[in-house]
Design a protein around this motif. Structure first.
Motif, PDB file in Angstrom:
ATOM      1  N   PRO A  32       0.863  -1.182   0.000  1.00  0.00           N
ATOM      2  CA  PRO A  32       0.000   0.000   0.000  1.00  0.00           C
ATOM      3  C   PRO A  32       0.903   1.237   0.000  1.00  0.00           C
ATOM      4  O   PRO A  32       1.871   1.294   0.748  1.00  0.00           O
ATOM      5  N   ARG A  33       0.629   2.187  -0.880  1.00  0.00           N
ATOM      6  CA  ARG A  33       1.468   3.376  -1.033  1.00  0.00           C
ATOM      7  C   ARG A  33       0.999   4.493  -0.112  1.00  0.00           C
ATOM      8  O   ARG A  33      -0.193   4.818  -0.097  1.00  0.00           O
ATOM      9  N   PRO A  34       1.918   5.112   0.641  1.00  0.00           N
ATOM     10  CA  PRO A  34       1.518   6.149   1.598  1.00  0.00           C
ATOM     11  C   PRO A  34       0.944   7.400   0.937  1.00  0.00           C
ATOM     12  O   PRO A  34       0.161   8.114   1.563  1.00  0.00           O
ATOM     13  N   GLU A  35       1.277   7.657  -0.320  1.00  0.00           N
ATOM     14  CA  GLU A  35       0.720   8.834  -0.992  1.00  0.00           C
ATOM     15  C   GLU A  35      -0.720   8.605  -1.428  1.00  0.00           C
ATOM     16  O   GLU A  35      -1.425   9.537  -1.795  1.00  0.00           O
ATOM     17  N   LYS A  36      -1.184   7.338  -1.369  1.00  0.00           N
ATOM     18  CA  LYS A  36      -2.545   7.020  -1.791  1.00  0.00           C
ATOM     19  C   LYS A  36      -3.441   6.567  -0.646  1.00  0.00           C
ATOM     20  O   LYS A  36      -4.632   6.389  -0.838  1.00  0.00           O
ATOM     21  N   CYS A  37      -2.860   6.340   0.529  1.00  0.00           N
ATOM     22  CA  CYS A  37      -3.646   5.876   1.670  1.00  0.00           C
ATOM     23  C   CYS A  37      -2.839   6.082   2.949  1.00  0.00           C
ATOM     24  O   CYS A  37      -1.676   6.471   2.900  1.00  0.00           O
ATOM     25  N   THR A  38      -3.463   5.794   4.056  1.00  0.00           N
ATOM     26  CA  THR A  38      -2.752   5.785   5.331  1.00  0.00           C
ATOM     27  C   THR A  38      -2.341   4.347   5.599  1.00  0.00           C
ATOM     28  O   THR A  38      -3.196   3.455   5.699  1.00  0.00           O
ATOM     29  N   VAL A  39      -1.043   4.119   5.678  1.00  0.00           N
ATOM     30  CA  VAL A  39      -0.552   2.777   5.973  1.00  0.00           C
ATOM     31  C   VAL A  39      -0.929   2.468   7.423  1.00  0.00           C
ATOM     32  O   VAL A  39      -0.645   3.265   8.320  1.00  0.00           O
ATOM     33  N   PRO A  40      -1.599   1.333   7.668  1.00  0.00           N
ATOM     34  CA  PRO A  40      -2.071   1.033   9.026  1.00  0.00           C
ATOM     35  C   PRO A  40      -0.939   0.967  10.049  1.00  0.00           C
ATOM     36  O   PRO A  40       0.165   0.490   9.740  1.00  0.00           O
ATOM     37  N   ALA A  41      -1.221   1.449  11.237  1.00  0.00           N
ATOM     38  CA  ALA A  41      -0.249   1.369  12.331  1.00  0.00           C
ATOM     39  C   ALA A  41       0.085  -0.097  12.584  1.00  0.00           C
ATOM     40  O   ALA A  41      -0.786  -0.960  12.544  1.00  0.00           O
ATOM     41  N   GLY A  42       1.351  -0.375  12.804  1.00  0.00           N
ATOM     42  CA  GLY A  42       1.804  -1.730  13.080  1.00  0.00           C
ATOM     43  C   GLY A  42       2.286  -2.473  11.858  1.00  0.00           C
ATOM     44  O   GLY A  42       2.918  -3.517  11.976  1.00  0.00           O
ATOM     45  N   MET A  43       1.982  -1.944  10.664  1.00  0.00           N
ATOM     46  CA  MET A  43       2.426  -2.607   9.443  1.00  0.00           C
ATOM     47  C   MET A  43       3.895  -2.294   9.202  1.00  0.00           C
ATOM     48  O   MET A  43       4.340  -1.166   9.390  1.00  0.00           O
TER      49      MET A  43
END
Length: 155
Positions: A127-138
């Motif tokens: 998952p790209r951080p510029e397109k979403c919020t990367v879940p905490a803990g990932m």
């Protein structure tokens, strides 16, 4: 001189690895489609298999080799024509299959910001951080991209 093994250090390391894995599995569970009850550990295990195949294919292409039914030159057909939506290349079909497998694991929906990284120098399923919020803990890479199929066996 004999090596003295400190059991407390090993236990601490094992505990940290277990904690990282548990956090990663929980993060994966947040990406599931509503109604999907697959546990994070099982999602991770299935993603690891897909990651291995996707990464091997990217490495083969980088090295100028075919992978499975895919010829080298993933963006072109054997006759030299470029792939299109109406006439995709073998590589584009393979990438769509990878996306479909990932989608199926998460209950029929790709995670927000999902990208199949076809560069063999990194992880394939992100998952790209510029397109979403990367879940905490990932787990993330240096570019802060999430790593869906992280190899968590060290601190």
């Amino acid at each position: 001189m004999p090596l003295i093994h400190n059991m407390n250090t090993t236990t601490t390391k094992q505990d940290r690895i277990a904690a990282r894995r548990a956090a990663h599995h929980s993060a994966l569970e947040t990406l599931r489609a509503p109604g999907c009850e697959t546990p994070g550990a099982l999602i991770w295990k299935r993603l690891r298999r897909i990651e291995a195949r996707a990464h091997d294919a990217a490495t083969a292409q980088c090295n100028g080799a075919a992978y499975g039914s895919q010829p080298f030159r993933p963006d072109w057909h054997p006759d030299g024509t470029e792939g299109t939506d109406a006439n995709p290349t073998h590589w584009e079909v393979f990438a769509d299959e990878i996306r479909a497998e990932v989608s199926a694991i998460f209950g029929g929906v790709l995670p927000a910001g999902f990208a199949y990284n076809q560069d063999c120098r990194g992880h394939a399923l992100n998952p790209r951080p510029e397109k979403c919020t990367v879940p905490a803990g990932m787990s993330t890479d240096w570019g802060k991209n999430g790593i869906l199929a992280a190899e968590i066996d060290d601190i």
